[in-house]
Design an enzyme around this catalytic site. Structure first.
Site, PDB file in Angstrom:
ATOM      1  N   PHE A 100       0.829  -1.204   0.000  1.00  0.00           N
ATOM      2  CA  PHE A 100       0.000   0.000   0.000  1.00  0.00           C
ATOM      3  C   PHE A 100       0.867   1.259   0.000  1.00  0.00           C
ATOM      4  O   PHE A 100       0.709   2.143  -0.847  1.00  0.00           O
ATOM      5  CB  PHE A 100      -0.926  -0.031   1.221  1.00  0.00           C
ATOM      6  CG  PHE A 100      -1.801   1.174   1.387  1.00  0.00           C
ATOM      7  CD1 PHE A 100      -2.589   1.641   0.344  1.00  0.00           C
ATOM      8  CD2 PHE A 100      -1.848   1.840   2.605  1.00  0.00           C
ATOM      9  CE1 PHE A 100      -3.404   2.749   0.508  1.00  0.00           C
ATOM     10  CE2 PHE A 100      -2.661   2.943   2.778  1.00  0.00           C
ATOM     11  CZ  PHE A 100      -3.439   3.406   1.735  1.00  0.00           C
ATOM     12  N   VAL A 101       1.798   1.338   0.945  1.00  0.00           N
ATOM     13  CA  VAL A 101       2.689   2.499   1.001  1.00  0.00           C
ATOM     14  C   VAL A 101       3.754   2.416  -0.081  1.00  0.00           C
ATOM     15  O   VAL A 101       4.065   3.415  -0.751  1.00  0.00           O
ATOM     16  CB  VAL A 101       3.345   2.607   2.390  1.00  0.00           C
ATOM     17  CG1 VAL A 101       4.331   3.777   2.433  1.00  0.00           C
ATOM     18  CG2 VAL A 101       2.288   2.778   3.482  1.00  0.00           C
ATOM     19  N   VAL A 154       5.453   0.430 -12.023  1.00  0.00           N
ATOM     20  CA  VAL A 154       5.578   1.854 -12.284  1.00  0.00           C
ATOM     21  C   VAL A 154       6.728   2.085 -13.250  1.00  0.00           C
ATOM     22  O   VAL A 154       7.839   1.593 -13.041  1.00  0.00           O
ATOM     23  CB  VAL A 154       5.837   2.621 -10.969  1.00  0.00           C
ATOM     24  CG1 VAL A 154       6.051   4.104 -11.245  1.00  0.00           C
ATOM     25  CG2 VAL A 154       4.672   2.418 -10.002  1.00  0.00           C
ATOM     26  N   ASP A 179      12.849 -14.104  -3.193  1.00  0.00           N
ATOM     27  CA  ASP A 179      12.025 -14.894  -2.287  1.00  0.00           C
ATOM     28  C   ASP A 179      11.934 -14.268  -0.904  1.00  0.00           C
ATOM     29  O   ASP A 179      10.901 -14.300  -0.251  1.00  0.00           O
ATOM     30  CB  ASP A 179      12.576 -16.323  -2.166  1.00  0.00           C
ATOM     31  CG  ASP A 179      12.419 -17.116  -3.455  1.00  0.00           C
ATOM     32  OD1 ASP A 179      11.494 -16.785  -4.224  1.00  0.00           O
ATOM     33  OD2 ASP A 179      13.211 -18.053  -3.687  1.00  0.00           O
ATOM     34  N   ALA A 221       8.991  -3.524   4.027  1.00  0.00           N
ATOM     35  CA  ALA A 221       8.549  -4.913   4.150  1.00  0.00           C
ATOM     36  C   ALA A 221       8.516  -5.334   5.613  1.00  0.00           C
ATOM     37  O   ALA A 221       9.454  -5.073   6.368  1.00  0.00           O
ATOM     38  CB  ALA A 221       9.488  -5.825   3.363  1.00  0.00           C
ATOM     39  N   ARG A 267       6.102  -8.089   8.643  1.00  0.00           N
ATOM     40  CA  ARG A 267       4.892  -8.820   9.002  1.00  0.00           C
ATOM     41  C   ARG A 267       4.016  -7.828   9.744  1.00  0.00           C
ATOM     42  O   ARG A 267       4.374  -7.348  10.814  1.00  0.00           O
ATOM     43  CB  ARG A 267       5.193 -10.026   9.893  1.00  0.00           C
ATOM     44  CG  ARG A 267       3.963 -10.883  10.191  1.00  0.00           C
ATOM     45  CD  ARG A 267       4.311 -12.145  10.982  1.00  0.00           C
ATOM     46  NE  ARG A 267       3.222 -13.101  10.960  1.00  0.00           N
ATOM     47  CZ  ARG A 267       2.290 -13.212  11.912  1.00  0.00           C
ATOM     48  NH1 ARG A 267       2.321 -12.415  12.960  1.00  0.00           N
ATOM     49  NH2 ARG A 267       1.331 -14.102  11.807  1.00  0.00           N
ATOM     50  N   TYR A 275       3.279  -7.307  17.755  1.00  0.00           N
ATOM     51  CA  TYR A 275       3.707  -6.479  16.627  1.00  0.00           C
ATOM     52  C   TYR A 275       4.517  -5.283  17.116  1.00  0.00           C
ATOM     53  O   TYR A 275       5.627  -5.008  16.627  1.00  0.00           O
ATOM     54  CB  TYR A 275       2.482  -6.022  15.832  1.00  0.00           C
ATOM     55  CG  TYR A 275       2.782  -5.043  14.721  1.00  0.00           C
ATOM     56  CD1 TYR A 275       3.503  -5.431  13.603  1.00  0.00           C
ATOM     57  CD2 TYR A 275       2.325  -3.735  14.790  1.00  0.00           C
ATOM     58  CE1 TYR A 275       3.772  -4.529  12.579  1.00  0.00           C
ATOM     59  CE2 TYR A 275       2.584  -2.826  13.769  1.00  0.00           C
ATOM     60  CZ  TYR A 275       3.300  -3.232  12.672  1.00  0.00           C
ATOM     61  OH  TYR A 275       3.564  -2.341  11.665  1.00  0.00           O
ATOM     62  N   LYS A 286       8.602  -4.415  16.560  1.00  0.00           N
ATOM     63  CA  LYS A 286       9.073  -3.180  15.940  1.00  0.00           C
ATOM     64  C   LYS A 286      10.031  -2.437  16.880  1.00  0.00           C
ATOM     65  O   LYS A 286      11.039  -1.871  16.435  1.00  0.00           O
ATOM     66  CB  LYS A 286       7.882  -2.288  15.571  1.00  0.00           C
ATOM     67  CG  LYS A 286       7.089  -2.747  14.363  1.00  0.00           C
ATOM     68  CD  LYS A 286       7.881  -2.564  13.073  1.00  0.00           C
ATOM     69  CE  LYS A 286       7.009  -2.733  11.840  1.00  0.00           C
ATOM     70  NZ  LYS A 286       7.740  -2.499  10.582  1.00  0.00           N
TER      71      LYS A 286
END
Length: 321
Positions: free
Chosen positions: A13-14, A42, A51, A72, A74, A143, A147
């Site tokens: 999305f970003v 693009v 991969d 990128a 999860r 999550y 981070k």
């Protein structure tokens, strides 16, 4: 000679919006690292299909790369299926990120821009001031913890090498093509469904996709961004009621909002096992982007009303297909 930029998660999305903006920047040679070829590539940028974008980025690309923008990851999921969610988040968001960053440092990459999350700060600002970039973190879910650990590892790597690390923590990102709960709200509004959110007096920070992309572009070359952390928002907070009213106006479908007290909504949602959703709809989560203005001279270029119109216009065009 052009600078080479490497973008992981380039078809997300970003990432897709970022690649589109970078394609119009002739001073950069942009390479997007993706797991599969994008459906709509693009023009003016290149893509490398690998991969594992964390550990198998082509060394030939890294050797000529000046800056990596690491998108990128999860992502936070509503319906978790992993037996050990924290271990799975750590495998991707911590181990994968640090593996790529170490390879970058070894290859002589100048700057590593890591897109983190407001969840590193915490889940709510109910009863307190907005989160700031440099206050002690307090993540509470797997999550957010992953981070935070990735951020800590990157800062340590920056201290040991010449790699400059820039950390950006966005709040909820919305814009053309947004999915999940934000799209669901537009679905409800476009159908004229009455919603029990007419008396919510919380305050939520959001960030338009274009504003987040603009901040990331600023962080590529700004000398003051090196080894700093920034929050990302529109700088204009809204209550859930105000957000729905603004979206309804943008969609041309005035929101039908019932003034149900927030305490009732929280109680019913908790009984139904949806306490987390109730917190997002009724609780506050604000961030302070004063540091962005003071250190980078950065202001969100897109106002909230226009950003909501852009989001709604894209949604309506999709509905007409």
């Amino acid at each position: 000679m052009r600078e080479t930029l490497l973008v992981t998660g380039a078809n997300g999305f970003v990432g897709s919006a970022l690649m589109l903006r970078l394609a119009a920047q002739p001073q950069y040679e942009t390479v997007g690292i993706v797991r599969s070829a994008p459906k709509r590539a693009v023009g003016g940028v290149a893509y490398e299909v690998v991969d594992n974008p964390f550990t198998h980025s082509p060394s030939s690309v890294l050797q000529r790369t000046n800056t990596i923008i690491h998108l990128a990851s999860r992502v936070h999921v509503m319906q978790e299926t992993a037996v050990d969610p924290l271990a799975e988040f750590r495998r991707v968001n911590v181990d994968g990120t640090l593996s790529l960053a170490r390879a970058a440092a070894q290859a002589g990459v100048r700057r590593f821009i890591f897109v983190s999350s407001v969840k590193v700060n915490g889940e709510t600002t109910d009863g307190r001031q907005p989160f700031t970039a440099d206050e002690p973190p307090a993540p509470s879910d797997p999550y957010g913890i992953s981070k935070r650990e990735a951020e800590d590892g990157l800062r340590q790597l920056a201290a040991e090498t010449r790699l400059e690390v820039v950390i950006v923590r966005p709040v909820l990102v919305y814009g053309p093509g947004v999915k999940a709960n934000f799209r669901s709200m537009m679905d409800w509004l476009s159908k004229g469904v009455p919603l029990p959110f007419g008396a919510i007096h919380n305050q939520r920070s959001l960030v338009a996709l274009d504003n987040l992309v603009d901040l990331l572009l600023t962080c590529i070359d700004h000398p003051a961004a090196a080894n700093q952390t920034f929050m990302a928002s529109d700088g204009h907070d809204l209550s859930t009621t105000q957000l729905l009213q603004g979206l309804g106006k943008a969609l041309g479908k005035p929101a039908r909002l019932l003034p149900v007290p927030a305490a009732w909504l929280k109680g019913v949602a908790t009984l139904a096992g949806k306490g987390g959703l109730a917190q997002r709809l009724c609780g506050s989560l604000q961030v302070d982007i004063g540091k962005n203005r003071e250190l980078l001279g950065w202001q969100p270029p897109l106002g909230v009303d226009q950003a909501l119109r852009n989001t709604a216009t894209h949604f309506l065009k999709e509905q007409d297909k």
